[in-house]
Design a protein around this motif. Structure first.
Motif, PDB file in Angstrom:
ATOM      1  N   ALA A  19       0.824  -1.211   0.000  1.00 44.85           N
ATOM      2  CA  ALA A  19       0.000   0.000   0.000  1.00 44.85           C
ATOM      3  C   ALA A  19       0.857   1.259   0.000  1.00 44.85           C
ATOM      4  O   ALA A  19       0.420   2.298  -0.491  1.00 44.85           O
ATOM      5  N   VAL A  20       2.066   1.174   0.528  1.00 44.02           N
ATOM      6  CA  VAL A  20       2.954   2.340   0.555  1.00 44.02           C
ATOM      7  C   VAL A  20       3.294   2.768  -0.876  1.00 44.02           C
ATOM      8  O   VAL A  20       3.199   3.944  -1.223  1.00 44.02           O
ATOM      9  N   THR A  21       3.646   1.806  -1.712  1.00 40.42           N
ATOM     10  CA  THR A  21       3.974   2.105  -3.105  1.00 40.42           C
ATOM     11  C   THR A  21       2.754   2.614  -3.858  1.00 40.42           C
ATOM     12  O   THR A  21       2.835   3.598  -4.618  1.00 40.42           O
ATOM     13  N   VAL A  22       1.612   1.983  -3.655  1.00 41.29           N
ATOM     14  CA  VAL A  22       0.375   2.422  -4.309  1.00 41.29           C
ATOM     15  C   VAL A  22       0.048   3.862  -3.905  1.00 41.29           C
ATOM     16  O   VAL A  22      -0.302   4.693  -4.742  1.00 41.29           O
ATOM     17  N   SER A  23       0.196   4.166  -2.623  1.00 38.95           N
ATOM     18  CA  SER A  23      -0.090   5.518  -2.123  1.00 38.95           C
ATOM     19  C   SER A  23       0.843   6.544  -2.747  1.00 38.95           C
ATOM     20  O   SER A  23       0.412   7.621  -3.168  1.00 38.95           O
ATOM     21  N   ARG A  24       2.122   6.219  -2.790  1.00 39.79           N
ATOM     22  CA  ARG A  24       3.116   7.144  -3.340  1.00 39.79           C
ATOM     23  C   ARG A  24       2.832   7.418  -4.818  1.00 39.79           C
ATOM     24  O   ARG A  24       2.851   8.570  -5.260  1.00 39.79           O
ATOM     25  N   ARG A  25       2.542   6.385  -5.588  1.00 41.98           N
ATOM     26  CA  ARG A  25       2.276   6.562  -7.021  1.00 41.98           C
ATOM     27  C   ARG A  25       0.966   7.308  -7.260  1.00 41.98           C
ATOM     28  O   ARG A  25       0.859   8.117  -8.188  1.00 41.98           O
ATOM     29  N   THR A  26      -0.029   7.045  -6.433  1.00 40.77           N
ATOM     30  CA  THR A  26      -1.295   7.759  -6.547  1.00 40.77           C
ATOM     31  C   THR A  26      -1.099   9.241  -6.254  1.00 40.77           C
ATOM     32  O   THR A  26      -1.625  10.102  -6.976  1.00 40.77           O
ATOM     33  N   LEU A  27      -0.334   9.544  -5.221  1.00 40.74           N
ATOM     34  CA  LEU A  27      -0.049  10.940  -4.883  1.00 40.74           C
ATOM     35  C   LEU A  27       0.665  11.641  -6.032  1.00 40.74           C
ATOM     36  O   LEU A  27       0.312  12.766  -6.398  1.00 40.74           O
ATOM     37  N   ARG A  28       1.647  10.994  -6.631  1.00 44.64           N
ATOM     38  CA  ARG A  28       2.376  11.594  -7.764  1.00 44.64           C
ATOM     39  C   ARG A  28       1.403  11.922  -8.903  1.00 44.64           C
ATOM     40  O   ARG A  28       1.453  13.008  -9.480  1.00 44.64           O
ATOM     41  N   LEU A  29       0.501  11.010  -9.200  1.00 41.88           N
ATOM     42  CA  LEU A  29      -0.481  11.229 -10.258  1.00 41.88           C
ATOM     43  C   LEU A  29      -1.404  12.403  -9.926  1.00 41.88           C
ATOM     44  O   LEU A  29      -1.650  13.277 -10.763  1.00 41.88           O
ATOM     45  N   GLU A  44       5.928  13.021  -1.854  1.00 43.44           N
ATOM     46  CA  GLU A  44       6.060  11.561  -1.876  1.00 43.44           C
ATOM     47  C   GLU A  44       6.834  11.048  -0.666  1.00 43.44           C
ATOM     48  O   GLU A  44       6.458  10.043  -0.070  1.00 43.44           O
ATOM     49  N   LEU A  45       7.915  11.717  -0.314  1.00 43.21           N
ATOM     50  CA  LEU A  45       8.690  11.322   0.862  1.00 43.21           C
ATOM     51  C   LEU A  45       7.818  11.379   2.120  1.00 43.21           C
ATOM     52  O   LEU A  45       7.783  10.426   2.919  1.00 43.21           O
ATOM     53  N   LEU A  46       7.093  12.461   2.281  1.00 45.34           N
ATOM     54  CA  LEU A  46       6.253  12.636   3.464  1.00 45.34           C
ATOM     55  C   LEU A  46       5.127  11.599   3.502  1.00 45.34           C
ATOM     56  O   LEU A  46       4.886  10.974   4.550  1.00 45.34           O
ATOM     57  N   ALA A  47       4.458  11.399   2.383  1.00 48.00           N
ATOM     58  CA  ALA A  47       3.377  10.410   2.340  1.00 48.00           C
ATOM     59  C   ALA A  47       3.907   9.012   2.615  1.00 48.00           C
ATOM     60  O   ALA A  47       3.267   8.222   3.315  1.00 48.00           O
ATOM     61  N   VAL A 106       9.579  13.825   8.582  1.00 47.79           N
ATOM     62  CA  VAL A 106       8.383  14.647   8.400  1.00 47.79           C
ATOM     63  C   VAL A 106       8.601  16.011   9.040  1.00 47.79           C
ATOM     64  O   VAL A 106       8.339  17.051   8.427  1.00 47.79           O
ATOM     65  N   ARG A 107       9.090  16.023  10.263  1.00 43.17           N
ATOM     66  CA  ARG A 107       9.336  17.288  10.970  1.00 43.17           C
ATOM     67  C   ARG A 107      10.339  18.157  10.215  1.00 43.17           C
ATOM     68  O   ARG A 107      10.186  19.370  10.116  1.00 43.17           O
ATOM     69  N   ALA A 108      11.367  17.536   9.623  1.00 45.97           N
ATOM     70  CA  ALA A 108      12.405  18.293   8.923  1.00 45.97           C
ATOM     71  C   ALA A 108      11.952  18.825   7.568  1.00 45.97           C
ATOM     72  O   ALA A 108      12.372  19.905   7.157  1.00 45.97           O
ATOM     73  N   CYS A 109      11.091  18.094   6.871  1.00 46.85           N
ATOM     74  CA  CYS A 109      10.731  18.451   5.496  1.00 46.85           C
ATOM     75  C   CYS A 109       9.418  19.216   5.357  1.00 46.85           C
ATOM     76  O   CYS A 109       9.226  19.916   4.373  1.00 46.85           O
ATOM     77  N   ALA A 110       8.515  19.052   6.295  1.00 51.67           N
ATOM     78  CA  ALA A 110       7.204  19.703   6.195  1.00 51.67           C
ATOM     79  C   ALA A 110       7.254  21.103   6.782  1.00 51.67           C
ATOM     80  O   ALA A 110       8.084  21.406   7.644  1.00 51.67           O
ATOM     81  N   ASP A 111       6.358  21.944   6.321  1.00 47.82           N
ATOM     82  CA  ASP A 111       6.241  23.284   6.894  1.00 47.82           C
ATOM     83  C   ASP A 111       5.545  23.235   8.252  1.00 47.82           C
ATOM     84  O   ASP A 111       5.799  24.075   9.114  1.00 47.82           O
ATOM     85  N   LEU A 112       4.669  22.256   8.426  1.00 48.89           N
ATOM     86  CA  LEU A 112       3.911  22.098   9.661  1.00 48.89           C
ATOM     87  C   LEU A 112       3.464  20.641   9.720  1.00 48.89           C
ATOM     88  O   LEU A 112       3.227  20.029   8.685  1.00 48.89           O
ATOM     89  N   TRP A 113       3.362  20.073  10.917  1.00 43.96           N
ATOM     90  CA  TRP A 113       2.838  18.713  11.041  1.00 43.96           C
ATOM     91  C   TRP A 113       2.185  18.564  12.411  1.00 43.96           C
ATOM     92  O   TRP A 113       2.393  19.367  13.312  1.00 43.96           O
ATOM     93  N   GLY A 114       1.383  17.515  12.549  1.00 44.56           N
ATOM     94  CA  GLY A 114       0.735  17.254  13.820  1.00 44.56           C
ATOM     95  C   GLY A 114      -0.057  15.961  13.743  1.00 44.56           C
ATOM     96  O   GLY A 114       0.005  15.233  12.757  1.00 44.56           O
TER      97      GLY A 114
END
Length: 136
Positions: A19-29, A44-47, A106-114
């Protein structure tokens, strides 16, 4: 550059490492179709980290939610475990470890997270999210 119309997608995923790969490819699309290719690599990295945690650390189904609103991309993963996400190791130890670095990334790459606990239609769980601003 895309217009500022809001949109949202939810991908319900089984408890399966593929599901990780499916999610990443779906997000890219999704991002490509909405004219946001400049956000794709980081998104993609964050997802991947969020969905990996949902699949690896829980026993039930999960979901990936992607939302664009007011120039902000929100990526989130829902899972059936209501416990808070595991804390990340200190930055000086994260490099040494093979596991447990996901939320540090996630903390390093995102502008905000929670994260927030969720209860909906008798289902309990949590939603871990992060945001990226849409500026190119």
């Amino acid at each position: 550059m895309p217009d500022d119309d809001s949109w949202e997608y939810t991908l319900h995923i089984p408890h399966d490492p593929r599901a990780v790969t499916v999610s990443r490819r779906t997000l890219r699309l999704i991002l490509t179709l909405h004219g946001l290719p400049h956000l794709t690599d980081v998104a993609e990295l964050l997802a991947t980290e969020l969905v990996s945690n949902a699949v690896r650390h829980t026993k039930g189904p999960a979901a990936l939610r992607v939302r664009w609103s007011a120039g902000v991309l929100r990526i989130g993963a829902w899972d059936a475990d209501p416990r808070p996400p595991e804390p990340s190791p200190p930055p000086d130890r994260a490099v040494e470890l093979e596991d447990g670095r996901g939320l540090a990334l996630v903390r390093a790459c995102a502008d905000l997270w929670g994260w927030q606990p969720l209860a909906r239609e008798g289902n309990r769980g949590k939603y871990v999210w992060c945001e990226l601003t849409g500026a190119a």
